[in-house]
Design a protein around this motif. Sequence first.
Motif, PDB file in Angstrom:
ATOM      1  N   VAL A 193       0.831  -1.214   0.000  1.00 31.11           N
ATOM      2  CA  VAL A 193       0.000   0.000   0.000  1.00 31.11           C
ATOM      3  C   VAL A 193       0.861   1.257   0.000  1.00 31.11           C
ATOM      4  N   THR A 194       0.660   2.099  -1.019  1.00 34.06           N
ATOM      5  CA  THR A 194       1.238   3.444  -1.054  1.00 34.06           C
ATOM      6  C   THR A 194       0.105   4.423  -1.294  1.00 34.06           C
TER       7      THR A 194
ATOM      8  N   LYS B  15       4.754   2.225   0.975  1.00 35.09           N
ATOM      9  CA  LYS B  15       4.960   0.780   1.143  1.00 35.09           C
ATOM     10  C   LYS B  15       4.596   0.327   2.558  1.00 35.09           C
ATOM     11  N   GLY B  16       3.465   0.819   3.025  1.00 30.57           N
ATOM     12  CA  GLY B  16       2.931   0.395   4.318  1.00 30.57           C
ATOM     13  C   GLY B  16       3.286   1.269   5.496  1.00 30.57           C
TER      14      GLY B  16
ATOM     15  N   ASN C 215      -5.397  15.793  -4.630  1.00 30.57           N
ATOM     16  CA  ASN C 215      -5.733  14.548  -5.332  1.00 30.57           C
ATOM     17  C   ASN C 215      -5.149  13.398  -4.517  1.00 30.57           C
ATOM     18  N   PHE C 216      -6.022  12.694  -3.836  1.00 30.07           N
ATOM     19  CA  PHE C 216      -5.659  11.756  -2.774  1.00 30.07           C
ATOM     20  C   PHE C 216      -6.036  10.347  -3.220  1.00 30.07           C
ATOM     21  N   TYR C 217      -5.050   9.469  -3.351  1.00 31.61           N
ATOM     22  CA  TYR C 217      -5.367   8.155  -3.923  1.00 31.61           C
ATOM     23  C   TYR C 217      -4.366   7.078  -3.523  1.00 31.61           C
ATOM     24  N   ILE C 218      -4.828   5.840  -3.601  1.00 36.61           N
ATOM     25  CA  ILE C 218      -3.968   4.678  -3.419  1.00 36.61           C
ATOM     26  C   ILE C 218      -3.339   4.356  -4.771  1.00 36.61           C
ATOM     27  N   GLU C 219      -2.024   4.196  -4.783  1.00 34.44           N
ATOM     28  CA  GLU C 219      -1.355   3.871  -6.045  1.00 34.44           C
ATOM     29  C   GLU C 219      -1.846   2.529  -6.579  1.00 34.44           C
ATOM     30  N   LYS C 220      -2.026   2.472  -7.890  1.00 39.36           N
ATOM     31  CA  LYS C 220      -2.550   1.251  -8.505  1.00 39.36           C
ATOM     32  C   LYS C 220      -1.510   0.128  -8.491  1.00 39.36           C
TER      33      LYS C 220
END
Length: 447
Positions: free
Chosen positions: A273-274, A305-306, A344-349
């Motif tokens: 998770v990033t 990365k967590g 723009n707030f998001y979890i990297e794919k």
Amino acid sequence: MEFIEFKKLLFKKALAKGFDECEIYYSNRESLSITVYDQEVEKYSLNKTFGLSFRGKIKGKMGYSYTEVMDEEAVDMLIENSIGGAMAIESEDVQFIYKGDKEYSKVSSYSDKLENLDSQALIKLALDMERESKSYSDKVVNIGGCSISYGNSNYGIYNTNGLELTNKSNLISAYVVPIIEVNGEKYDGCGYTTANCIDDVDPKAIAKYGVEEALSKVGGKSIPSGKYKTLIYNEAMVSLLGAFAGIFDADASQKGLSLLKGKEGQRIAADIVTLVDNPLLENGLASTPFDDEGVATFKKEIISKGKLTTLFHNLKTAHKAGIKTTGNGFKSSYASPVSIDPTNFYIEKGNKSLKELTEYIGKGLMVVEFAGLHSGANSITGDFSIAAKGFYIEDGKKSYPVEQITVAGNYFELLKTIEEIGDDLKFPMSSIGSPSLVVKELMVAGK
């Protein structure tokens, strides 16, 4: 009175009244919204708003005031209200008028292709969305909403430290909500888009998405209560991420309202998770070269990365923490004080397709929609218990629609139990984005 003349007079009088430094923030917005029903224009709304806020530092305290009028009376009102507000403040927090940064990034937030839009062309697109929805399937019995909107804004910051910043943005958004009827039961779906060019608004594609979503809900039923390996679809994860975005707010942390207080550098999520805040994202809905305090914005990993890298900071919270601000000091409107917000707030794919994620699940639940997040989610503890809809997965494929279930869990634990991340990063008419992802398990209350 012209803006430059107003600014000069305001700063001159404010400094003469004893302000050490002061600042103007202005916002000039225009929006056009068109709603259609039964092939006629139901609502046509054109709004133009201008507002200006003043804040100044006097005797170590910050006073605020705002106006929608630029004349000499407004100048005197702004100064007197700010003085009164500053003197009433009991907080010892240090406040800042920013001197500026050496460089500000260029941001793509404005499209020349959207200048001088023909309102008749927008009306035609809206009518086409409604017509395409009804013609796509004979099961469509009504339209719950059909609208197209255009908006543009011009905003900026000027202060007595020599800072002069301006930016502008614009966007088209459109949606249609087809309602279908099957065996006496009604279901709805929503097709939508955001665009930087009118040619990118495809009524047929929007209608298809909305109707297909409605059709996918036909025959939904509950499932037995229990724990299920769960695939959270990108749009559903966006709503969950938005509901808990406040846990990364440094002001909440410093007030003891976030369990992430003091957790910087610690592992709070799965290694894969990033979590990113990117104000420089091309054509992002919240892209901006500077925050509302005049700080140059930059792309940053909140979780890398967590591991928790940083919380969101404005100048005040960064000073308290003894670090540099993250450039997340924003106002909810020109009339509001500076608070903290993501851009723009998001979890990297990741690199898995939705099909591969479904196959990975094997047997379990796919959640495509959460409902009641704001009442069913506790942003302090991370606990949530919310209504959900989706699909039951068997043999790595969608088996049947699922409804009338409640999904419960803890957001902090959910982040740690993410097993796979998809490649379908999506921003559904939002500045918050996410790909679909798989979590180890969620508790489901069903039949």
